[in-house]
Design a protein around this motif. Structure first.
Motif, PDB file in Angstrom:
ATOM      1  N   ASP A  62      -8.247   1.163 -13.538  1.00  0.00           N
ATOM      2  CA  ASP A  62      -8.127   0.443 -12.270  1.00  0.00           C
ATOM      3  C   ASP A  62      -6.831  -0.363 -12.227  1.00  0.00           C
ATOM      4  O   ASP A  62      -6.108  -0.344 -11.232  1.00  0.00           O
ATOM      5  CB  ASP A  62      -9.324  -0.494 -12.061  1.00  0.00           C
ATOM      6  N   LEU A  63      -6.529  -1.069 -13.319  1.00  0.00           N
ATOM      7  CA  LEU A  63      -5.308  -1.860 -13.371  1.00  0.00           C
ATOM      8  C   LEU A  63      -4.073  -0.962 -13.317  1.00  0.00           C
ATOM      9  O   LEU A  63      -3.099  -1.278 -12.637  1.00  0.00           O
ATOM     10  CB  LEU A  63      -5.271  -2.740 -14.621  1.00  0.00           C
ATOM     11  N   ALA A  64      -4.117   0.182 -13.997  1.00  0.00           N
ATOM     12  CA  ALA A  64      -2.991   1.115 -13.965  1.00  0.00           C
ATOM     13  C   ALA A  64      -2.753   1.624 -12.541  1.00  0.00           C
ATOM     14  O   ALA A  64      -1.600   1.781 -12.112  1.00  0.00           O
ATOM     15  CB  ALA A  64      -3.233   2.282 -14.917  1.00  0.00           C
ATOM     16  N   ALA A  65      -3.818   1.859 -11.810  1.00  0.00           N
ATOM     17  CA  ALA A  65      -3.681   2.294 -10.415  1.00  0.00           C
ATOM     18  C   ALA A  65      -3.031   1.195  -9.579  1.00  0.00           C
ATOM     19  O   ALA A  65      -2.131   1.470  -8.772  1.00  0.00           O
ATOM     20  CB  ALA A  65      -5.044   2.672  -9.837  1.00  0.00           C
ATOM     21  N   LEU A  66      -3.460  -0.044  -9.767  1.00  0.00           N
ATOM     22  CA  LEU A  66      -2.855  -1.153  -9.020  1.00  0.00           C
ATOM     23  C   LEU A  66      -1.378  -1.301  -9.358  1.00  0.00           C
ATOM     24  O   LEU A  66      -0.550  -1.515  -8.472  1.00  0.00           O
ATOM     25  CB  LEU A  66      -3.580  -2.468  -9.310  1.00  0.00           C
ATOM     26  N   ARG A  67      -1.052  -1.194 -10.640  1.00  0.00           N
ATOM     27  CA  ARG A  67       0.362  -1.295 -11.033  1.00  0.00           C
ATOM     28  C   ARG A  67       1.179  -0.195 -10.376  1.00  0.00           C
ATOM     29  O   ARG A  67       2.274  -0.432  -9.880  1.00  0.00           O
ATOM     30  CB  ARG A  67       0.496  -1.237 -12.560  1.00  0.00           C
ATOM     31  N   MET A  68       0.647   1.014 -10.372  1.00  0.00           N
ATOM     32  CA  MET A  68       1.349   2.126  -9.738  1.00  0.00           C
ATOM     33  C   MET A  68       1.573   1.832  -8.258  1.00  0.00           C
ATOM     34  O   MET A  68       2.670   2.044  -7.733  1.00  0.00           O
ATOM     35  CB  MET A  68       0.543   3.414  -9.879  1.00  0.00           C
ATOM     36  N   LEU A  69       0.543   1.350  -7.582  1.00  0.00           N
ATOM     37  CA  LEU A  69       0.659   1.058  -6.153  1.00  0.00           C
ATOM     38  C   LEU A  69       1.705  -0.025  -5.887  1.00  0.00           C
ATOM     39  O   LEU A  69       2.477   0.067  -4.931  1.00  0.00           O
ATOM     40  CB  LEU A  69      -0.697   0.649  -5.581  1.00  0.00           C
ATOM     41  N   ILE A  70       1.750  -1.039  -6.736  1.00  0.00           N
ATOM     42  CA  ILE A  70       2.727  -2.117  -6.567  1.00  0.00           C
ATOM     43  C   ILE A  70       4.146  -1.588  -6.766  1.00  0.00           C
ATOM     44  O   ILE A  70       5.046  -1.874  -5.973  1.00  0.00           O
ATOM     45  CB  ILE A  70       2.419  -3.295  -7.515  1.00  0.00           C
ATOM     46  N   VAL A  71       4.359  -0.806  -7.804  1.00  0.00           N
ATOM     47  CA  VAL A  71       5.690  -0.243  -8.063  1.00  0.00           C
ATOM     48  C   VAL A  71       6.128   0.638  -6.903  1.00  0.00           C
ATOM     49  O   VAL A  71       7.256   0.529  -6.407  1.00  0.00           O
ATOM     50  CB  VAL A  71       5.704   0.543  -9.398  1.00  0.00           C
ATOM     51  N   ARG A  72       5.239   1.508  -6.465  1.00  0.00           N
ATOM     52  CA  ARG A  72       5.590   2.426  -5.375  1.00  0.00           C
ATOM     53  C   ARG A  72       5.820   1.663  -4.066  1.00  0.00           C
ATOM     54  O   ARG A  72       6.686   2.021  -3.282  1.00  0.00           O
ATOM     55  CB  ARG A  72       4.506   3.487  -5.208  1.00  0.00           C
ATOM     56  N   GLU A  73       5.037   0.603  -3.840  1.00  0.00           N
ATOM     57  CA  GLU A  73       5.239  -0.229  -2.649  1.00  0.00           C
ATOM     58  C   GLU A  73       6.629  -0.862  -2.684  1.00  0.00           C
ATOM     59  O   GLU A  73       7.335  -0.909  -1.672  1.00  0.00           O
ATOM     60  CB  GLU A  73       4.163  -1.308  -2.577  1.00  0.00           C
ATOM     61  N   GLN A  74       7.031  -1.360  -3.859  1.00  0.00           N
ATOM     62  CA  GLN A  74       8.354  -1.979  -3.995  1.00  0.00           C
ATOM     63  C   GLN A  74       9.467  -0.978  -3.705  1.00  0.00           C
ATOM     64  O   GLN A  74      10.545  -1.354  -3.262  1.00  0.00           O
ATOM     65  CB  GLN A  74       8.512  -2.577  -5.393  1.00  0.00           C
ATOM     66  N   ARG A  75       9.212   0.289  -3.965  1.00  0.00           N
ATOM     67  CA  ARG A  75      10.192   1.347  -3.682  1.00  0.00           C
ATOM     68  C   ARG A  75      10.114   1.817  -2.228  1.00  0.00           C
ATOM     69  O   ARG A  75      10.896   2.673  -1.818  1.00  0.00           O
ATOM     70  CB  ARG A  75       9.943   2.555  -4.578  1.00  0.00           C
ATOM     71  N   GLY A  76       9.135   1.328  -1.491  1.00  0.00           N
ATOM     72  CA  GLY A  76       8.952   1.759  -0.112  1.00  0.00           C
ATOM     73  C   GLY A  76       8.310   3.125   0.005  1.00  0.00           C
ATOM     74  O   GLY A  76       8.522   3.832   0.996  1.00  0.00           O
ATOM     75  N   GLU A  77       7.524   3.516  -0.992  1.00  0.00           N
ATOM     76  CA  GLU A  77       6.897   4.842  -1.019  1.00  0.00           C
ATOM     77  C   GLU A  77       5.399   4.739  -0.738  1.00  0.00           C
ATOM     78  O   GLU A  77       4.746   3.805  -1.173  1.00  0.00           O
ATOM     79  CB  GLU A  77       7.103   5.491  -2.395  1.00  0.00           C
ATOM     80  N   TRP A  78       4.867   5.730  -0.030  1.00  0.00           N
ATOM     81  CA  TRP A  78       3.432   5.816   0.195  1.00  0.00           C
ATOM     82  C   TRP A  78       2.803   6.567  -0.957  1.00  0.00           C
ATOM     83  O   TRP A  78       3.441   7.378  -1.624  1.00  0.00           O
ATOM     84  CB  TRP A  78       3.142   6.559   1.495  1.00  0.00           C
ATOM     85  N   VAL A  79       1.521   6.290  -1.197  1.00  0.00           N
ATOM     86  CA  VAL A  79       0.805   6.910  -2.314  1.00  0.00           C
ATOM     87  C   VAL A  79      -0.452   7.583  -1.785  1.00  0.00           C
ATOM     88  O   VAL A  79      -1.261   6.945  -1.107  1.00  0.00           O
ATOM     89  CB  VAL A  79       0.427   5.859  -3.384  1.00  0.00           C
ATOM     90  N   SER A  80      -0.613   8.834  -2.121  1.00  0.00           N
ATOM     91  CA  SER A  80      -1.817   9.567  -1.744  1.00  0.00           C
ATOM     92  C   SER A  80      -2.849   9.475  -2.879  1.00  0.00           C
ATOM     93  O   SER A  80      -2.479   9.234  -4.035  1.00  0.00           O
ATOM     94  CB  SER A  80      -1.491  11.035  -1.484  1.00  0.00           C
ATOM     95  N   PRO A  81      -4.115   9.681  -2.572  1.00  0.00           N
ATOM     96  CA  PRO A  81      -5.115   9.728  -3.649  1.00  0.00           C
ATOM     97  C   PRO A  81      -4.772  10.784  -4.700  1.00  0.00           C
ATOM     98  O   PRO A  81      -4.957  10.553  -5.904  1.00  0.00           O
ATOM     99  CB  PRO A  81      -6.407  10.068  -2.912  1.00  0.00           C
TER     100      PRO A  81
END
Length: 157
Positions: free
Chosen positions: A49-68
């Motif tokens: 769960d934490l790894a998923a949140l970290r991924m989402l934060i990093v991708r958000e900072q890059r301005g990227e959307w994340v799919s399931p």
């Protein structure tokens, strides 16, 4: 033909430097593991769960959307496990599923403001200390660190 152990016995100053760099990487990753363990405990989350949140934060900072699907791929878990993970994180208020901004058939996963605040509240002080520790490095040294860490990520990937 040399054995694996013989190949890792330092014979030159360069070998010793490479071994010291590898030891530093191990120490750094151990420190990161301890930090993430503490955050997992504080946030009452499992590692995935934490790894998923970290991924989402990093991708958000890059301005990227994340799919399931991208989450499943990043975490190397099944789509069924990803659905359960997203259900947990949605129920806890950490993520929300949204329509893709350009593809009405697709969905994206976004971190919530609640999760962002919680993550940065727990991680923010460490980020400040990490940033301060870089103050004495030149731009060229920081570029070398970036290149090195990128190469290490690729080697492990």
């Amino acid at each position: 033909m040399s054995t694996v152990v013989e190949r890792w016995v330092p014979r030159t100053a360069r070998d010793e430097l490479v071994m010291a760099a590898m030891a530093s990487v191990r120490s750094f990753t151990d420190a990161m593991d301890r930090m993430h363990g503490g955050i997992r405990s504080d946030m009452d989350m499992n590692a995935t769960d934490l790894a998923a949140l970290r991924m989402l934060i990093v991708r958000e900072q890059r301005g990227e959307w994340v799919s399931p699907h991208e989450i499943a791929e990043h975490l190397a878990i099944s789509t069924a496990s990803t659905t359960k993970l997203l259900d947990r994180l949605s129920e806890s208020g950490h993520v929300e599923r949204r329509p893709h901004p350009h593809d009405r058939r697709a969905r994206i996963v976004a971190i919530t403001e609640h999760a962002r605040r919680e993550f940065y509240r727990r991680f923010g002080e460490r980020m400040v200390r990490m940033r301060e520790s870089m103050a004495d490095y030149s731009d060229d040294e920081l570029r070398a660190v970036i290149r090195f860490l990128g190469d290490m990520e690729e080697a492990l990937g």
